[in-house]
Scaffold this motif. Structure first.
Motif: not given
Ligand code: AMP
Ligand code: MG
Length: 342
Positions: A219-222, A237-239, A4, A1
């Motif tokens: 709530w973490w979402v990619d 990846t952008t979380r 963030v 990742m």
């Protein structure tokens, strides 16, 4: 990742001790929905979750009943079939979406177009004909031009006071680029009204997160990414922490066909009448309201990288553009409002 993103304001209390994670899913709008929420009130059983399922389904069904292109007899369908030169009373939810769509049509100089149904159909992305039908042929230049003439959103007249819309004749509304996001917002608002402020709602890839998870974290979402060529390095990846925040992604890799060696993706440029072909693979938009995340991601996809970034900057929209370069590499461009969240 590698990236963030966290919203600038964090404001809600964590769920109470002893809270449990509940989950439900189902079908709507030709796709799936999913809900997770955290609450202390009941054991997480299907029986106890029944009222929540009923409430979610009622909100989704209302959006379909008013705004579906696919449901014969929906309010939108009846407008589309109405005789020329007639006024039609628009129900409240559809009016909210129409107003948002007309605003964005104005601001994007027609890149976003809620009256593009004739074009969407001509290119095989409406109910009939489908590009997947055997023997489907894309429109000729003349047929595309004819559909373009029927896709003038400025020919609609909206009487806000009376909540009535004028059908000039043969104009087909299509709210597919905005209705899913609106449905997500409705579900989220309904949950808050039911005393369930900690939830993550998803309809067909458009999401809204509110409150927190059971562990007090957001709530973490990619972010959804276009598929990469196996020979290329994967994208970072952008979380995102979906804390009072929504995300929507429009991409040229879903619902696409090739004709004469050219890609024909389901986003149409209503200014030319042709599917967009400027190499944007996807645009993700973060916004407090999912209706805006959804609509903006489509609008920016139509505009392409240069114009899209300029308009997003002017409106302080947090967006991530993924461009497919000539050699197949994917490159990312975040707008300043997106960078501020990192
Ligand atoms: P989305 O996946 O949210 O970007 O929405 C794509 C869908 O919106 C398409 O399948 C069409 O039904 C519709 N659509 C295509 N082009 C446009 C446009 N320029 N403005 C508004 N809706 C569009
Ligand atoms: Mg959209």
């Amino acid at each position: 990742m590698n990236r963030v993103l966290v919203p600038l304001q964090l404001d809600s209390a964590a769920p109470a001790l002893g809270a449990q994670l509940h989950q439900l899913d189902g079908q709507t709008m030709g796709t799936t929905w999913q809900l997770r929420w955290v609450a202390t009130t009941h054991a997480a059983t299907e029986a106890a979750d029944g009222p929540v399922r009923a409430a979610v389904q009622a909100e989704l069904d209302l959006v379909v009943q008013q705004m579906s292109t696919w449901l014969p007899g929906s309010d939108l369908d009846r407008f589309n079939r109405a005789p020329p030169d007639t006024w039609h009373t628009v129900p409240h939810a559809m009016a909210e979406v129409l107003q948002a769509a007309l605003w964005l049509a104005e601001v994007s100089a027609g890149a976003f177009n809620p009256a593009a149904g004739a074009l969407v159909n001509a290119w095989g992305f409406g109910p009939d004909p489908r590009y997947t039908d055997p023997g489907f042929v894309p429109p000729s230049a003349d047929a595309a031009r004819a559909a373009l003439c029927r896709s003038d959103w400025r020919s609609l007249r909206w009487d806000r006071e009376r909540q009535q819309l004028w059908q000039p004749g043969d104009v087909l509304l299509d709210f597919s680029a905005i209705a899913k996001g609106y449905a997500v917002d409705r579900v989220s608002r309904r949950l808050v009204a039911m005393g369930l402020p900690h939830h993550l709602v998803e309809v067909g890839g458009e999401l809204r997160g509110a409150g927190m998870r059971m562990d007090g974290l957001p709530w973490w979402v990619d972010l959804e990414q276009p598929p990469t060529d196996p020979h290329q390095a994967p994208l970072p990846t952008t979380r995102v922490a979906l804390h009072g925040l929504s995300v929507a992604t429009s991409g040229d890799y879903r619902r696409v066909y090739t004709h004469g060696g050219e890609r024909r993706a389901h986003t149409i440029d209503p200014r030319t009448g042709w599917p967009v072909a400027h190499g944007l693979a996807s645009v993700s938009v973060l916004h407090a309201d999912c209706v805006w995340a959804d609509a903006w991601s489509t609008a920016l996809t139509v505009l392409g990288l240069a114009e899209g970034v300029a308009l997003a900057r002017a409106h302080r929209i947090a967006a991530l553009f993924v461009q497919r370069e000539a050699d197949g590499r994917l490159t990312e461009t975040p707008t300043p409002a997106m960078v501020e969240l990192a």
